[in-house]
Design an enzyme around this catalytic site. Structure first.
Site, PDB file in Angstrom:
ATOM      1  N   HIS A  43      13.701  -6.897 -32.682  1.00 15.23           N
ATOM      2  CA  HIS A  43      12.889  -7.087 -33.980  1.00 15.23           C
ATOM      3  C   HIS A  43      12.369  -5.595 -34.087  1.00 15.23           C
ATOM      4  CE1 HIS A  43       9.929  -9.158 -36.685  1.00 15.23           C
ATOM      5  NE2 HIS A  43       9.962  -7.996 -36.970  1.00 15.23           N
ATOM      6  N   GLU A  70      16.181  -9.267 -36.011  1.00 17.66           N
ATOM      7  CA  GLU A  70      15.225  -9.553 -36.762  1.00 17.66           C
ATOM      8  C   GLU A  70      14.422  -8.605 -37.595  1.00 17.66           C
ATOM      9  OE1 GLU A  70      14.237 -13.706 -34.522  1.00 17.66           O
ATOM     10  OE2 GLU A  70      12.657 -12.251 -34.551  1.00 17.66           O
ATOM     11  N   HIS A 190       8.738 -17.993 -31.647  1.00 22.58           N
ATOM     12  CA  HIS A 190       7.236 -17.311 -31.653  1.00 22.58           C
ATOM     13  C   HIS A 190       6.471 -18.146 -30.955  1.00 22.58           C
ATOM     14  CE1 HIS A 190       4.976 -14.065 -33.260  1.00 22.58           C
ATOM     15  NE2 HIS A 190       3.959 -14.680 -32.573  1.00 22.58           N
TER      16      HIS A 190
HETATM   17  C1  LIG Z   1       9.955 -13.248 -35.907  1.00 26.32           C
HETATM   18  C2  LIG Z   1       9.225 -13.355 -34.509  1.00 26.32           C
HETATM   19  O1  LIG Z   1       8.237 -14.069 -34.368  1.00 26.32           O
HETATM   20  C3  LIG Z   1       9.454 -12.360 -33.325  1.00 26.32           C
HETATM   21  O2  LIG Z   1      10.435 -11.334 -33.753  1.00 26.32           O
HETATM   22  C4  LIG Z   1       8.264 -11.609 -33.147  1.00 26.32           C
HETATM   23  O3  LIG Z   1       7.748 -10.948 -34.127  1.00 26.32           O
HETATM   24  C5  LIG Z   1       8.394 -11.051 -31.734  1.00 26.32           C
HETATM   25  O4  LIG Z   1       8.181  -9.692 -32.023  1.00 26.32           O
HETATM   26  P1  LIG Z   1       6.810  -8.872 -31.181  1.00 26.32           P
HETATM   27  O5  LIG Z   1       7.152  -9.130 -29.747  1.00 26.32           O
HETATM   28  O6  LIG Z   1       7.042  -7.362 -31.372  1.00 26.32           O
HETATM   29  O7  LIG Z   1       5.727  -9.473 -31.547  1.00 26.32           O
HETATM   30  N1  LIG Z   2      11.864 -14.976 -33.370  1.00 27.73           N
HETATM   31  C1  LIG Z   2      10.903 -15.139 -32.117  1.00 27.73           C
HETATM   32  C2  LIG Z   2      11.313 -14.189 -31.249  1.00 27.73           C
HETATM   33  O1  LIG Z   2      12.206 -13.460 -31.307  1.00 27.73           O
HETATM   34  C3  LIG Z   2      10.284 -14.043 -29.960  1.00 27.73           C
HETATM   35  O2  LIG Z   2       8.850 -14.261 -30.321  1.00 27.73           O
HETATM   36  P1  LIG Z   2       7.871 -14.216 -29.035  1.00 27.73           P
HETATM   37  O3  LIG Z   2       8.580 -15.271 -27.967  1.00 27.73           O
HETATM   38  O4  LIG Z   2       7.925 -13.076 -28.567  1.00 27.73           O
HETATM   39  O5  LIG Z   2       6.446 -14.643 -29.656  1.00 27.73           O
END
Ligand SMILES: CC(=O)[C@@H](O)[C@H](O)COP(=O)(O)O
Ligand SMILES: NCC(=O)COP(=O)(O)O
EC number: 2.6.99.2
Length: 237
Positions: A43, A70, A190
């Site tokens: 992301h 993402e 998430h």
């Molecule tokens: C869309 C989503 O929920 C994840 O991509 C989340 O944003 C993880 O990114 P971070 O680990 O940077 O918070």
């Molecule tokens: N799309 C959710 C993700 O990539 C990971 O979220 P998190 O496990 O870091 O909260």
């Protein structure tokens, strides 16, 4: 089979803390694959505080499993994704100042914008997914916009799970049924963790893919990466 995509943002956060190349993000991604991950998620954010644009280019030719990128569809993000051509792009309504993603799209209010963006990715042959709350109407409008899949934003599930798992998962089951009825794919992510993942899966076994980063990388500090990935995979059975 529900796929486990490992989000390696937190690996990049650790690397960036010292400005060098330890841990090496590409090596960790390849090790995740070797240990059984079905995909890698990144992301990239505009400030490059964890995954950088250069990481995305480095990873693409080396990954053997599914690559999911993402992010908020800014012109820079769209350009990156179209150049890299991952297997999947997931659109997230992130503001650059946010610590992490904290909501899904209002797909009804953003129908025109999302339709235009999704059209570009669909035309390039990249599978598309839209990050939404567990709300059947948001799922319906994501499908109307042309998304191949939705990713359900599971933070509310993870937060409510310890007190009342049944109530926590109920809206997600409804949203997931809507996706199934509409014939679109279903992802989730998430704050999924070893604590709450199996219950989610048991209630929504048709979920195509979960992407997990924060909890998984944290668990790896105690269990090691290989065992951690195996334990998450065991939650998807
Ligand atoms: C869309 C989503 O929920 C994840 O991509 C989340 O944003 C993880 O990114 P971070 O680990 O940077 O918070
Ligand atoms: N799309 C959710 C993700 O990539 C990971 O979220 P998190 O496990 O870091 O909260």
């Amino acid at each position: 089979m529900t796929k486990l995509s490992v989000n390696i943002n937190k690996v990049a956060t650790l690397r960036n803390a010292r400005g060098g190349d330890t841990p090496n993000v590409v090596k960790v991604a390849l090790d995740c694959e070797a240990f059984g991950a079905d995909g890698i998620t990144v992301h990239p954010r505009p400030d490059e505080r964890h995954i950088r644009r250069a990481d995305v280019y480095d990873l693409r030719p080396l990954l053997r499993t599914e690559f999911n990128i993402e992010g908020y569809p800014s012109p820079e993000f769209i350009d990156l994704v179209l150049k890299v051509k991952p297997h999947q792009v997931t659109l997230v309504p992130d503001d650059p100042s946010q610590i992490t993603s904290n909501s899904g799209w209002d797909t009804k209010a953003n129908l025109e914008f999302l339709s235009e963006v999704l059209d570009q990715f669909n035309s390039a042959g990249i599978r598309t997914s839209v990050f939404v709350a567990a709300d059947p109407e948001m799922v319906e409008y994501a499908a109307k916009a042309g998304a191949d899949r939705v990713e359900l934003y599971t933070e509310p599930y993870a937060t409510a799970y310890p007190k009342n798992p049944e109530a926590a998962v109920a809206p997600f089951v409804e949203a997931a049924k809507t996706a199934r009825k509409l014939g679109i794919g279903l992802n989730a992510g998430h704050d999924l963790s070893l604590v709450n993942l199996n219950y989610f899966y048991k209630n929504i076994p048709w979920v195509d893919e979960v992407s997990i980063g924060h909890a998984l990388i944290s668990d790896a500090l105690y269990l090691g990466l290989e065992r951690t990935i195996q334990e998450y995979k065991n939650c998807l059975r």
